[in-house]
Motif scaffolding. Structure first.
Motif, PDB file in Angstrom:
ATOM      1  N   LEU A   1      27.427 -74.582 -99.185  1.00  0.00           N
ATOM      2  CA  LEU A   1      26.944 -73.467-100.008  1.00  0.00           C
ATOM      3  C   LEU A   1      28.037 -72.935-100.934  1.00  0.00           C
ATOM      4  N   LEU A   2      29.295 -73.150-100.567  1.00  0.00           N
ATOM      5  CA  LEU A   2      30.416 -72.696-101.400  1.00  0.00           C
ATOM      6  C   LEU A   2      30.718 -73.709-102.495  1.00  0.00           C
ATOM      7  N   ASN A   3      30.807 -73.228-103.716  1.00  0.00           N
ATOM      8  CA  ASN A   3      31.151 -74.075-104.850  1.00  0.00           C
ATOM      9  C   ASN A   3      32.671 -74.032-105.027  1.00  0.00           C
ATOM     10  N   THR A   4      33.336 -75.012-104.438  1.00  0.00           N
ATOM     11  CA  THR A   4      34.798 -75.021-104.464  1.00  0.00           C
ATOM     12  C   THR A   4      35.345 -75.590-105.773  1.00  0.00           C
ATOM     13  N   ARG A   5      34.470 -75.912-106.714  1.00  0.00           N
ATOM     14  CA  ARG A   5      34.920 -76.368-108.034  1.00  0.00           C
ATOM     15  C   ARG A   5      34.754 -75.271-109.086  1.00  0.00           C
ATOM     16  N   SER A   6      34.325 -74.094-108.653  1.00  0.00           N
ATOM     17  CA  SER A   6      34.066 -73.008-109.607  1.00  0.00           C
ATOM     18  C   SER A   6      35.357 -72.349-110.083  1.00  0.00           C
ATOM     19  N   THR A   7      35.263 -71.703-111.223  1.00  0.00           N
ATOM     20  CA  THR A   7      36.387 -70.955-111.777  1.00  0.00           C
ATOM     21  C   THR A   7      36.804 -69.846-110.820  1.00  0.00           C
ATOM     22  N   THR A   8      35.823 -69.202-110.200  1.00  0.00           N
ATOM     23  CA  THR A   8      36.117 -68.124-109.250  1.00  0.00           C
ATOM     24  C   THR A   8      36.965 -68.656-108.094  1.00  0.00           C
ATOM     25  N   TRP A   9      36.576 -69.793-107.529  1.00  0.00           N
ATOM     26  CA  TRP A   9      37.301 -70.389-106.404  1.00  0.00           C
ATOM     27  C   TRP A   9      38.731 -70.751-106.815  1.00  0.00           C
ATOM     28  N   ARG A  10      38.880 -71.364-107.986  1.00  0.00           N
ATOM     29  CA  ARG A  10      40.201 -71.789-108.445  1.00  0.00           C
ATOM     30  C   ARG A  10      41.124 -70.597-108.687  1.00  0.00           C
ATOM     31  N   GLY A  11      40.543 -69.436-108.970  1.00  0.00           N
ATOM     32  CA  GLY A  11      41.338 -68.244-109.202  1.00  0.00           C
ATOM     33  C   GLY A  11      41.770 -67.519-107.937  1.00  0.00           C
ATOM     34  N   MET A  12      41.312 -67.993-106.790  1.00  0.00           N
ATOM     35  CA  MET A  12      41.644 -67.342-105.521  1.00  0.00           C
ATOM     36  C   MET A  12      42.903 -67.950-104.910  1.00  0.00           C
TER      37      MET A  12
END
Length: 105
Positions: free
Chosen positions: A48-59
């Motif tokens: 369910l987690l999109n680990t390719r998203s901009t939000t994820w990369r910013g964490m």
């Protein structure tokens, strides 16, 4: 039927074009109800987690280590899209499996 997604997401737009009588819920503006997130997490797990998203990369690593339900509650755009709910059944993504389950060609 409800489709949870983002209005500027190409995949969500494709799904919306193909589906009839669907209610669109913009997760950025409206969020996802906690009960739906919980059910989706039980059904799809970490997928369910999109680990390719901009939000994820910013964490940073500490943020990424938080429980998925907390992450998705705080950052609904981390959810893979679209999440479609039809009569209590959840579908994730706009895949051949999802289309078959929804009866879409």
């Amino acid at each position: 039927m409800r489709l949870y997604g983002l209005k500027n997401c190409d995949t969500c737009r494709k799904a919306l074009k193909s589906l009839l009588d669907v209610e669109f819920v913009d997760v950025r503006a409206d969020g996802v109800p906690q009960v739906v997130l919980t059910q989706a997490l039980e059904r799809f797990g970490e997928a369910l987690l999109n680990t390719r998203s901009t939000t994820w990369r910013g964490m940073d690593d500490a943020q990424r280590a938080r429980p998925p339900l907390e992450l998705l509650t705080d950052h609904p755009t981390l959810m893979k899209r679209p999440l479609i709910e039809q009569d209590g059944t959840l579908y994730l993504g706009w895949t051949a499996e999802t289309k078959a389950g929804l009866g879409v060609a």
